[in-house]
Write an enzyme that holds these catalytic residues in place. Sequence first.
Site, PDB file in Angstrom:
ATOM      1  N   ARG A 107      -2.749  -2.968   1.709  1.00  0.00           N
ATOM      2  CA  ARG A 107      -2.878  -2.072   2.861  1.00  0.00           C
ATOM      3  C   ARG A 107      -2.512  -2.760   4.165  1.00  0.00           C
ATOM      4  O   ARG A 107      -1.844  -2.171   5.013  1.00  0.00           O
ATOM      5  CB  ARG A 107      -4.295  -1.504   2.921  1.00  0.00           C
ATOM      6  CG  ARG A 107      -4.602  -0.617   4.127  1.00  0.00           C
ATOM      7  CD  ARG A 107      -3.513   0.413   4.415  1.00  0.00           C
ATOM      8  NE  ARG A 107      -3.197   1.233   3.265  1.00  0.00           N
ATOM      9  CZ  ARG A 107      -2.109   1.979   3.194  1.00  0.00           C
ATOM     10  NH1 ARG A 107      -1.228   1.990   4.192  1.00  0.00           N
ATOM     11  NH2 ARG A 107      -1.876   2.707   2.124  1.00  0.00           N
ATOM     12  N   LYS A 174       4.957  -4.519  41.358  1.00  0.00           N
ATOM     13  CA  LYS A 174       5.101  -3.075  41.205  1.00  0.00           C
ATOM     14  C   LYS A 174       4.513  -2.367  42.414  1.00  0.00           C
ATOM     15  O   LYS A 174       4.069  -2.990  43.374  1.00  0.00           O
ATOM     16  CB  LYS A 174       4.457  -2.643  39.895  1.00  0.00           C
ATOM     17  CG  LYS A 174       5.010  -3.419  38.679  1.00  0.00           C
ATOM     18  CD  LYS A 174       4.644  -2.809  37.373  1.00  0.00           C
ATOM     19  CE  LYS A 174       5.506  -1.607  37.075  1.00  0.00           C
ATOM     20  NZ  LYS A 174       5.279  -1.058  35.724  1.00  0.00           N
ATOM     21  N   ASP A 230      12.710   2.657  39.658  1.00  0.00           N
ATOM     22  CA  ASP A 230      11.729   3.390  38.874  1.00  0.00           C
ATOM     23  C   ASP A 230      11.844   4.891  39.085  1.00  0.00           C
ATOM     24  O   ASP A 230      11.770   5.392  40.214  1.00  0.00           O
ATOM     25  CB  ASP A 230      10.322   2.925  39.252  1.00  0.00           C
ATOM     26  CG  ASP A 230       9.254   3.530  38.369  1.00  0.00           C
ATOM     27  OD1 ASP A 230       9.436   3.522  37.141  1.00  0.00           O
ATOM     28  OD2 ASP A 230       8.231   4.008  38.898  1.00  0.00           O
TER      29      ASP A 230
END
Length: 300
Positions: A107, A174, A230
């Site tokens: 898994r 930013k 942006d």
Amino acid sequence: MPAQNTAQIPLPAHALRAVLERAYAEDAPHGDITSLVLIPDSARATAELRARVPGVFSGGPVIEAGFRFHDPEAQVDLVVGEGEEFSAGAVLARVAGRAREILTAERVVLNLVQRMSAIATLTARYVALTQGTNARIVDTRKTTPGLREVERYAVRCGGGRNHRFSLSDAVMAKDNHLAVLTGGDPALLTDVLRAARERLGHTTHFEVEVDSIEQIEPVLAAGVDTIMLDNFTPEQLREGVAIVAGRAIVEASGGVNLDTVADIAAAGVDVISVGALTHSIVNLDLGLDVVLDAAEGGRA
């Protein structure tokens, strides 16, 4: 989508080991009691990893290290190479070894390889849509906590490139950083960025995000390395690229999807960052089919 060569930037073995240790500690903290109760210790098995849908493969190192984590002598055969396309029904890998350990490892290996192959498949679609341009498709820091190394490796398998790995790797100012620095006064932009540039070492990359055409010249005047445009429209991107005129790397970000990426690339940008490569991926449907070797005895 051609096969990609990722050999020059492999998945770091120490990072993969750390991921597997955490994953198995979570999935089998005190062993796999189902396999311990049902499967004889002497049982041997072979297993095939098959694709139920088409895609681009990533995860060979995970398959090898994941199955050998519990059985160091497991034999692993990778049928499909990293970055190669595969069709539905294709066998991607085979593993032979102790049945208990294969079932215990199954898994975790599947979860990781399904996610990695999904990332590689989506990345390859973005890369294909930008062919013929100079734009590079890159990832972002919008990765699953603890899985950044494997997810960024999957992006490379799909033909994409990597952005900065962490907050420690580069300066990336930013909008929120700029708001704090300038108090909303655009006249201060060049001076505050230039002062920051002067405090950096010469090898540290400096990138600044802008959200308007008017910010481009003040940012460039500070001597930045990359300017991120942006949420610009393709028309605004073309205007921005013309203003920059080679004085910095131009990155496009925001509003990037499979419907818009070709127009964004055609605007002449150097880099297109795509958070969707890792933050909203749906695992590819792969399955592991186990067949016991009757000659070795044992049964499931």
